[in-house]
Motif scaffolding. Structure first.
Motif, PDB file in Angstrom:
ATOM      1  N   VAL A  40      17.350  -0.640   8.182  1.00 54.42           N
ATOM      2  CA  VAL A  40      18.149  -0.334   7.314  1.00 54.42           C
ATOM      3  C   VAL A  40      17.624   0.824   6.291  1.00 54.42           C
ATOM      4  N   ILE A  41      16.420   0.653   5.904  1.00 51.19           N
ATOM      5  CA  ILE A  41      15.821   1.760   5.026  1.00 51.19           C
ATOM      6  C   ILE A  41      15.435   3.037   5.885  1.00 51.19           C
ATOM      7  N   ASP A  42      15.151   2.766   7.219  1.00 55.96           N
ATOM      8  CA  ASP A  42      14.952   3.850   7.990  1.00 55.96           C
ATOM      9  C   ASP A  42      16.281   4.835   8.312  1.00 55.96           C
ATOM     10  N   THR A  43      17.345   3.708   8.414  1.00 63.50           N
ATOM     11  CA  THR A  43      18.560   4.489   8.706  1.00 63.50           C
ATOM     12  C   THR A  43      19.110   5.396   7.726  1.00 63.50           C
ATOM     13  N   LEU A  44      19.193   4.663   6.518  1.00 66.29           N
ATOM     14  CA  LEU A  44      19.264   5.456   5.131  1.00 66.29           C
ATOM     15  C   LEU A  44      18.357   6.583   4.836  1.00 66.29           C
ATOM     16  N   ARG A  45      17.100   6.502   5.117  1.00 60.19           N
ATOM     17  CA  ARG A  45      16.267   7.610   4.959  1.00 60.19           C
ATOM     18  C   ARG A  45      16.340   8.855   5.767  1.00 60.19           C
ATOM     19  N   THR A  46      17.043   8.666   6.808  1.00 64.40           N
ATOM     20  CA  THR A  46      17.180   9.642   7.761  1.00 64.40           C
ATOM     21  C   THR A  46      18.788  10.328   8.089  1.00 64.40           C
ATOM     22  N   TYR A  47      19.562   9.343   7.387  1.00 64.15           N
ATOM     23  CA  TYR A  47      21.001   9.911   7.190  1.00 64.15           C
ATOM     24  C   TYR A  47      21.451  11.077   6.615  1.00 64.15           C
ATOM     25  N   ASP A  48      21.720  12.127   7.095  1.00 63.64           N
ATOM     26  CA  ASP A  48      22.008  13.404   6.696  1.00 63.64           C
ATOM     27  C   ASP A  48      23.416  13.782   6.117  1.00 63.64           C
ATOM     28  N   GLY A  49      24.182  12.713   5.995  1.00 62.84           N
ATOM     29  CA  GLY A  49      25.729  12.836   5.472  1.00 62.84           C
ATOM     30  C   GLY A  49      25.593  12.657   4.064  1.00 62.84           C
ATOM     31  N   ALA A  50      26.445  13.466   3.085  1.00 64.61           N
ATOM     32  CA  ALA A  50      26.660  13.079   2.066  1.00 64.61           C
ATOM     33  C   ALA A  50      27.388  11.747   1.414  1.00 64.61           C
ATOM     34  N   TYR A  51      26.946  10.974   0.284  1.00 62.50           N
ATOM     35  CA  TYR A  51      27.572   9.929  -0.088  1.00 62.50           C
ATOM     36  C   TYR A  51      27.350   9.787  -1.469  1.00 62.50           C
ATOM     37  N   ASP A  52      28.368   9.064  -2.207  1.00 64.05           N
ATOM     38  CA  ASP A  52      28.209   8.782  -3.459  1.00 64.05           C
ATOM     39  C   ASP A  52      27.702   7.550  -3.942  1.00 64.05           C
ATOM     40  N   GLY A  69      13.181  12.301   7.058  1.00 62.69           N
ATOM     41  CA  GLY A  69      14.430  12.506   6.376  1.00 62.69           C
ATOM     42  C   GLY A  69      14.078  12.564   4.787  1.00 62.69           C
ATOM     43  N   PRO A  70      14.984  12.675   3.855  1.00 65.42           N
ATOM     44  CA  PRO A  70      14.847  12.895   2.560  1.00 65.42           C
ATOM     45  C   PRO A  70      14.381  11.762   1.607  1.00 65.42           C
ATOM     46  N   GLY A  71      13.869  11.955   0.783  1.00 65.53           N
ATOM     47  CA  GLY A  71      13.678  10.876  -0.080  1.00 65.53           C
ATOM     48  C   GLY A  71      12.321   9.877  -0.135  1.00 65.53           C
ATOM     49  N   ALA A  72      11.785   9.761   0.883  1.00 64.02           N
ATOM     50  CA  ALA A  72      10.658   8.731   1.182  1.00 64.02           C
ATOM     51  C   ALA A  72       9.359   9.267   1.459  1.00 64.02           C
ATOM     52  N   GLY A  73       8.898  10.525   1.249  1.00 62.05           N
ATOM     53  CA  GLY A  73       7.630  10.841   1.696  1.00 62.05           C
ATOM     54  C   GLY A  73       7.559  11.585   3.104  1.00 62.05           C
ATOM     55  N   PRO A  74       6.753  11.964   3.877  1.00 63.74           N
ATOM     56  CA  PRO A  74       6.580  12.330   5.308  1.00 63.74           C
ATOM     57  C   PRO A  74       6.734  11.302   6.222  1.00 63.74           C
ATOM     58  N   GLY A  75       7.323  11.369   7.313  1.00 61.78           N
ATOM     59  CA  GLY A  75       7.548  10.632   8.216  1.00 61.78           C
ATOM     60  C   GLY A  75       8.871  10.648   9.248  1.00 61.78           C
ATOM     61  N   PRO A  76       8.680  10.219  10.497  1.00 53.72           N
ATOM     62  CA  PRO A  76       9.818  10.420  11.324  1.00 53.72           C
ATOM     63  C   PRO A  76      10.819   9.312  11.028  1.00 53.72           C
ATOM     64  N   GLY A  77      11.949   9.525  11.808  1.00 54.09           N
ATOM     65  CA  GLY A  77      13.003   8.438  11.504  1.00 54.09           C
ATOM     66  C   GLY A  77      14.420   9.119  12.376  1.00 54.09           C
ATOM     67  N   SER A  78      15.407   8.172  12.729  1.00 52.00           N
ATOM     68  CA  SER A  78      16.740   8.810  13.200  1.00 52.00           C
ATOM     69  C   SER A  78      17.542   7.942  12.508  1.00 52.00           C
ATOM     70  N   PRO A  79      18.748   8.594  12.371  1.00 50.44           N
ATOM     71  CA  PRO A  79      19.856   7.850  11.656  1.00 50.44           C
ATOM     72  C   PRO A  79      20.537   7.166  12.817  1.00 50.44           C
ATOM     73  N   GLY A  80      21.240   6.102  12.386  1.00 46.85           N
ATOM     74  CA  GLY A  80      21.997   4.856  13.215  1.00 46.85           C
ATOM     75  C   GLY A  80      23.185   5.693  13.476  1.00 46.85           C
ATOM     76  N   PRO A  81      24.017   5.312  14.435  1.00 52.23           N
ATOM     77  CA  PRO A  81      25.395   5.857  14.529  1.00 52.23           C
ATOM     78  C   PRO A  81      26.378   5.365  13.630  1.00 52.23           C
ATOM     79  N   GLY A  82      27.203   6.376  13.237  1.00 53.88           N
ATOM     80  CA  GLY A  82      28.376   6.054  12.171  1.00 53.88           C
ATOM     81  C   GLY A  82      29.557   5.281  12.723  1.00 53.88           C
ATOM     82  N   VAL A  83      30.443   5.161  11.742  1.00 55.77           N
ATOM     83  CA  VAL A  83      31.667   4.512  12.298  1.00 55.77           C
ATOM     84  C   VAL A  83      32.733   5.306  11.622  1.00 55.77           C
TER      85      VAL A  83
END
Length: 254
Positions: A57-69, A240-254
């Protein structure tokens, strides 16, 4: 307002069910996006699954590039909420503590009805960490696995039987102890005459309130931003943003 709801497992059908419940609870002008981790367990039932799910879950949020509040974490009793609060700069609401906090406003003691009995320890620990364990009368399992919840009649029967046990143990309010149980609250409430809190709906409404009030996670002390350092994530994926260098990929959205 834009809310991201993260499923704790990789089962897309469950994400879709959770998102339906979240959208039903959301107010006008709120959009809900569901995220499904690209890796991890297909259902979370036990400590190993929970820790693996938290990282996914952390990896998914770390790499998610959509905007959210705001972020809603839709895993009942699962790990990861503290790490996500360090990671993102918006309010993070976990369905476990959201449901418990609202339940405490409705009665002196509440009971949690969940899936397998083996989840009790994790849920009790999560409630303790959130500061609401003292109001919990009991956590009762239905004997159903997470992936069994698609059988509506069986789920309803098992839930009502477990809810009766919780009521008899002193619960004045019931809490749905799995995001996959979303939608049962009206049925069970009518049959037992008790308020029933759905964690997904509770978390969405609390997230909306925090955003509307202009409040977010404190950076003083416990949830300070992660220390800058090298962090190695999953090989072969983008940083992705926010957690230092490193890879990851976002999970699919709904």
């Amino acid at each position: 307002m834009r809310i991201v709801v993260t499923n704790c497992n990789t089962t897309q059908e469950m994400t879709e069910e959770i998102v339906r419940g979240a959208r039903a609870a959301a107010g006008p002008g709120t959009t809900v996006t569901g995220l499904t981790p690209a890796w991890g367990p297909e259902s979370v039932e036990g400590w190993l699954d929970s820790y693996l799910s938290a990282a996914a879950v952390i990896d998914t949020l770390r790499t998610y590039d959509g905007a959210y509040d705001a972020v809603v974490m839709a895993g009942f009793g699962e790990h990861g909420r503290e790490g996500v609060r360090e990671l993102v700069d918006v309010p993070v609401v976990d369905i476990t503590e959201a449901a418990a906090h609202l339940a405490c406003l409705l009665g002196r003691r509440y009971g949690v009805v969940t899936t397998l009995e083996r989840s009790r320890g994790q849920i009790e620990d999560s409630l303790h960490a959130a500061g609401v364990a003292q109001n919990c009368a009991v956590v009762v399992g239905t004997g159903l696995g997470v992936l069994d919840l698609g059988d509506t009649q069986r789920t309803e029967e098992a839930f009502v039987a477990a809810a009766v046990q919780a009521r008899d143990a002193g619960a004045e309010v019931l809490v749905l102890g799995c995001a996959g149980m979303t939608g049962l609250q009206r049925l069970v409430g009518d049959k037992l005459g008790l308020p029933v809190v759905d964690g997904v709906a509770a978390a969405v409404k609390l997230a909306e309130s925090l955003v509307n009030l202009g409040l977010t996670t404190s950076r003083a002390g416990s949830y300070a931003k992660p220390l800058p350092k090298r962090r190695t994530w999953r090989p072969g994926a983008k940083p992705g943003p926010g957690a230092g260098p490193g890879p990851g990929s976002p999970g699919p959205g709904v």
